[in-house]
Design a protein around this motif. Sequence first.
Motif, mmCIF file in Angstrom:
data_model
loop_
_atom_site.group_PDB
_atom_site.id
_atom_site.type_symbol
_atom_site.label_atom_id
_atom_site.label_comp_id
_atom_site.label_asym_id
_atom_site.label_seq_id
_atom_site.Cartn_x
_atom_site.Cartn_y
_atom_site.Cartn_z
ATOM 1 N N PRO A 107 0.812 -1.227 0.000
ATOM 2 C CA PRO A 107 0.000 0.000 0.000
ATOM 3 C C PRO A 107 0.842 1.271 0.000
ATOM 4 O O PRO A 107 0.461 2.272 -0.630
ATOM 5 C CB PRO A 107 -0.819 -0.121 1.295
ATOM 6 N N LEU A 108 1.978 1.241 0.686
ATOM 7 C CA LEU A 108 2.834 2.421 0.735
ATOM 8 C C LEU A 108 3.493 2.666 -0.613
ATOM 9 O O LEU A 108 3.618 3.817 -1.052
ATOM 10 C CB LEU A 108 3.898 2.254 1.824
ATOM 11 N N ARG A 109 3.889 1.595 -1.287
ATOM 12 C CA ARG A 109 4.485 1.751 -2.620
ATOM 13 C C ARG A 109 3.461 2.262 -3.623
ATOM 14 O O ARG A 109 3.760 3.122 -4.462
ATOM 15 C CB ARG A 109 5.075 0.419 -3.080
ATOM 16 N N LEU A 110 2.240 1.750 -3.541
ATOM 17 C CA LEU A 110 1.192 2.222 -4.449
ATOM 18 C C LEU A 110 0.865 3.688 -4.201
ATOM 19 O O LEU A 110 0.452 4.404 -5.125
ATOM 20 C CB LEU A 110 -0.071 1.373 -4.281
ATOM 21 N N ALA A 111 1.064 4.141 -2.974
ATOM 22 C CA ALA A 111 0.825 5.545 -2.647
ATOM 23 C C ALA A 111 1.999 6.436 -3.020
ATOM 24 O O ALA A 111 1.937 7.650 -2.847
ATOM 25 C CB ALA A 111 0.530 5.687 -1.154
ATOM 26 N N GLY A 112 3.089 5.832 -3.532
ATOM 27 C CA GLY A 112 4.227 6.622 -3.998
ATOM 28 C C GLY A 112 5.255 6.946 -2.939
ATOM 29 O O GLY A 112 6.092 7.830 -3.145
ATOM 30 N N ARG A 113 5.217 6.243 -1.813
ATOM 31 C CA ARG A 113 6.193 6.511 -0.760
ATOM 32 C C ARG A 113 7.593 6.093 -1.208
ATOM 33 O O ARG A 113 7.782 5.001 -1.749
ATOM 34 C CB ARG A 113 5.819 5.742 0.505
ATOM 35 N N PRO A 114 8.612 6.914 -0.975
ATOM 36 C CA PRO A 114 9.991 6.526 -1.297
ATOM 37 C C PRO A 114 10.401 5.288 -0.514
ATOM 38 O O PRO A 114 10.006 5.102 0.644
ATOM 39 C CB PRO A 114 10.816 7.748 -0.863
#
Length: 225
Positions: A107-114
């Motif tokens: 979910p964090l990667r899909l939200a664009g988190r580095p």
Amino acid sequence: MLRFTDVGLRYPGAPESAPDVLRGLRFTLEPGSFTWLLGPSGAGKSSLLRLMGLSLRPTTGQIDVLGLRVGTARRTALAATRRRIATVYQDFRLLPYMTVADNVALPLRLAGRPEASLQPDVAEILAWVGLDHRAEMRPATLSGGEQQRAAIARAVVGRPDLLLADEPTGNLDGVQARRLLMLLIELHRLGTTVVVATHSEDLPARHPAPSLHLHDGRVTRGDPA
């Protein structure tokens, strides 16, 4: 936090003679509350959770979720609000080709988190659910209880305001179910609003809390004894 006003739900293509799945729902859930959603199989619990999670829109009535009036909201506002809501399912829904850590990070990667900023959050959440030693394992190597804890970690890693759990203990034995309940209670104590759908009688008895009872598409409120 959550307000339903005369809400009804009827799925497209249903026979005219068939009753609505949900009808006349009217209730409010306050921010930071813990609520049981109770009722037999087929009562409409999953449909109600989908309305709360904004994956369905009501056929009639009005829903307000996290300050958003669903019926008049723009798509961008709906998408932003959905990101503040997480759902845990009975069947885990972990991706089998990813490690536990990668499932939780998704979910964090899909939200664009580095990448550098998300790794500490993933490690912290895995330690919180007791799976830090399983981070590099595939879901198939985990027990049912461990897979459900991984699913919870994935759901809450983004710090949702609202957590919806749909029969989360249905595939677990008694010991694992009670451990899962303690995680949900702890999450509630940290400030998240939690709604748990279950047909179990044991779990609500162990953690008395306000409840919504579904029967024949209608809902009644209940308070802990």
